[in-house]
Write a protein that holds these residues in place. Structure first.
Motif, PDB file in Angstrom:
ATOM      1  N   THR A 279       0.835  -1.207   0.000  1.00 46.19           N
ATOM      2  CA  THR A 279       0.000   0.000   0.000  1.00 46.19           C
ATOM      3  C   THR A 279       0.869   1.256   0.000  1.00 46.19           C
ATOM      4  O   THR A 279       0.595   2.222  -0.734  1.00 46.19           O
ATOM      5  CB  THR A 279      -0.923  -0.001   1.235  1.00 46.19           C
ATOM      6  OG1 THR A 279      -1.744  -1.177   1.216  1.00 46.19           O
ATOM      7  CG2 THR A 279      -1.805   1.233   1.245  1.00 46.19           C
ATOM      8  N   ARG A 283       1.136   4.162  -3.044  1.00 45.38           N
ATOM      9  CA  ARG A 283       0.939   5.592  -2.860  1.00 45.38           C
ATOM     10  C   ARG A 283       2.169   6.385  -3.309  1.00 45.38           C
ATOM     11  O   ARG A 283       2.057   7.433  -3.961  1.00 45.38           O
ATOM     12  CB  ARG A 283       0.632   5.894  -1.388  1.00 45.38           C
ATOM     13  CG  ARG A 283       0.265   7.355  -1.142  1.00 45.38           C
ATOM     14  CD  ARG A 283      -0.264   7.596   0.249  1.00 45.38           C
ATOM     15  NE  ARG A 283       0.786   7.500   1.262  1.00 45.38           N
ATOM     16  CZ  ARG A 283       0.870   6.508   2.151  1.00 45.38           C
ATOM     17  NH1 ARG A 283      -0.014   5.521   2.137  1.00 45.38           N
ATOM     18  NH2 ARG A 283       1.835   6.496   3.043  1.00 45.38           N
ATOM     19  N   GLU A 287       2.561   9.082  -6.578  1.00 44.78           N
ATOM     20  CA  GLU A 287       3.029  10.448  -6.403  1.00 44.78           C
ATOM     21  C   GLU A 287       4.284  10.709  -7.235  1.00 44.78           C
ATOM     22  O   GLU A 287       4.458  11.785  -7.821  1.00 44.78           O
ATOM     23  CB  GLU A 287       3.304  10.717  -4.927  1.00 44.78           C
ATOM     24  CG  GLU A 287       2.050  10.697  -4.059  1.00 44.78           C
ATOM     25  CD  GLU A 287       2.363  10.919  -2.592  1.00 44.78           C
ATOM     26  OE1 GLU A 287       3.567  11.055  -2.264  1.00 44.78           O
ATOM     27  OE2 GLU A 287       1.413  10.955  -1.779  1.00 44.78           O
TER      28      GLU A 287
END
Length: 368
Positions: A279, A283, A287
């Motif tokens: 996870t 993320r 980004e």
């Protein structure tokens, strides 16, 4: 001769070994069964006597000191690595106290002595291990076995001492396995990204190497038994390959089997680590993609040397550590090394199959 810290180990080892072996030598010399002439297997040519009392017993006694010192460090590692949370410390300390009580139990040692005399001597040794021929310690007759004076000392003094030391080792292995099982029931604070690739439990494999003297003792004992049957009864080493394999497998299970109790927690830690770091990676890479590939940066930003690149690499390394986590706190190398340690005392029996020169040539051919 020793206290709780097992001091004076050399003196204890020498005294017990000679107490078991020297009276057998003296009595066999007195009865004339020490050399060839009166019996098929004289005392001085009985390989099992040497391996059992002059090799196995010293190894069993020396292993006590080695394992005693190593286990104390192993137990401390649980605390030094912060694997035991504060709310689990009471149960952890209770497990240690239980180990100490069992290890120092006089009742347990009395029961071991009873087991040795009733089962170990009267059943196992006399019916399954003792050679059925005229030896320095027994002469088979129609009415049953007739023991010599040396045989009486062997049956009621030397062998019980040896078997007691051996059974006490099995009992201590049971205590160790029980302790590990109790610790594995705690909610340990495992770190799936630990560099040892077992969430911080890699130190547990160190105890396996401390058991090498114990494994050598078993190998020496089997080597003596097989040596007698090869030299005196005409048997061949390949006839006992199954026994050798079973011994190696059994001792691997004894030394490494208790560590398997941590497999469920390690599997859970790996699953959780893959989920959490997966996870986090998702993320971060989104980004990163938005910043460097989707026009989220200005023309003045430099890609090469950016901390974002280094962070991405570090995150990838962490995820790889979690992905390659082992579910057991030992490696294939540990298994191989313990197997070699067990079989090493049996290796000299290869000389019964081929001369030393031919054996060395084959070994050099394999290596080079």
């Amino acid at each position: 001769m020793s206290g709780n810290t097992l001091e004076l180990a050399p003196r204890r080892t020498l005294a017990i070994s000679l107490f078991c072996w020297f009276p057998l030598l003296a009595l066999s010399l007195l009865e004339g069964s020490a050399l060839h002439g009166r019996v098929a297997i004289p005392f001085l040519f009985d390989a099992e006597v040497y391996t059992r009392f002059l090799l196995a017993i010293p190894l069993l006694l020396e292993a006590e000191l080695i394992v005693h010192q190593r286990m104390r460090l192993i137990v401390k590692q649980f605390l030094e690595r912060n694997l035991v949370p504060e709310d689990q410390m009471l149960r952890f300390n209770s497990a240690i106290e239980s180990v100490v009580r069992l290890r120092n139990s006089m009742l347990a040692e009395i029961l071991l002595f009873v087991f040795v005399y009733v089962i170990g001597i009267l059943v196992v040794w006399r019916h399954y291990i003792a050679i059925d021929t005229v030896t320095w310690y027994v002469r088979p007759t129609d009415d049953g076995a007739r023991f010599s004076l040396a045989g009486m000392w062997l049956s009621y003094v030397s062998l019980p001492i040896f078997q007691f030391l051996l059974c006490r080792w099995y009992f201590r292995m049971f205590i160790w396995a029980r302790f590990l099982w109790q610790v594995s029931r705690l909610e340990l604070s495992l770190m799936p990204t630990h560099p040892d690739r077992v969430a911080g439990l890699g130190f547990l494999s160190d105890i396996a190497y401390a058991f090498v003297p114990l494994l050598l003792a078993h190998g020496a004992l089997l080597a003596g038994v097989l040596g007698n049957r090869i030299y005196h009864l005409g048997a061949k080493l390949p006839d006992f390959m199954l026994e050798i394999l079973l011994l190696v497998v059994f001792l691997e299970c004894v030394a490494l089997g208790p560590l398997l109790v941590f497999a469920p927690q390690l599997a859970q830690a790996k699953r959780m680590g893959l989920r959490e770091y997966g996870t986090l990676a998702e993320r971060y890479v989104r980004e990163f993609d938005a910043k460097w590939l989707r026009c989220g940066t200005s023309s003045n930003d430099q890609l090469v040397g950016s901390s974002d690149i280094q962070s991405l690499a570090d995150l990838g390394n962490s995820f790889e550590v979690v992905r390659t986590m082992r579910l057991v706190p030992f490696t294939k190398q540990t298994i191989i090394q313990l197997a070699v340690g067990t079989a090493l005392p049996i290796a000299p029996l290869l000389l019964t199959m081929m001369p030393l020169e031919d054996l060395l040539k084959k070994l050099l051919g394999i290596v080079f």
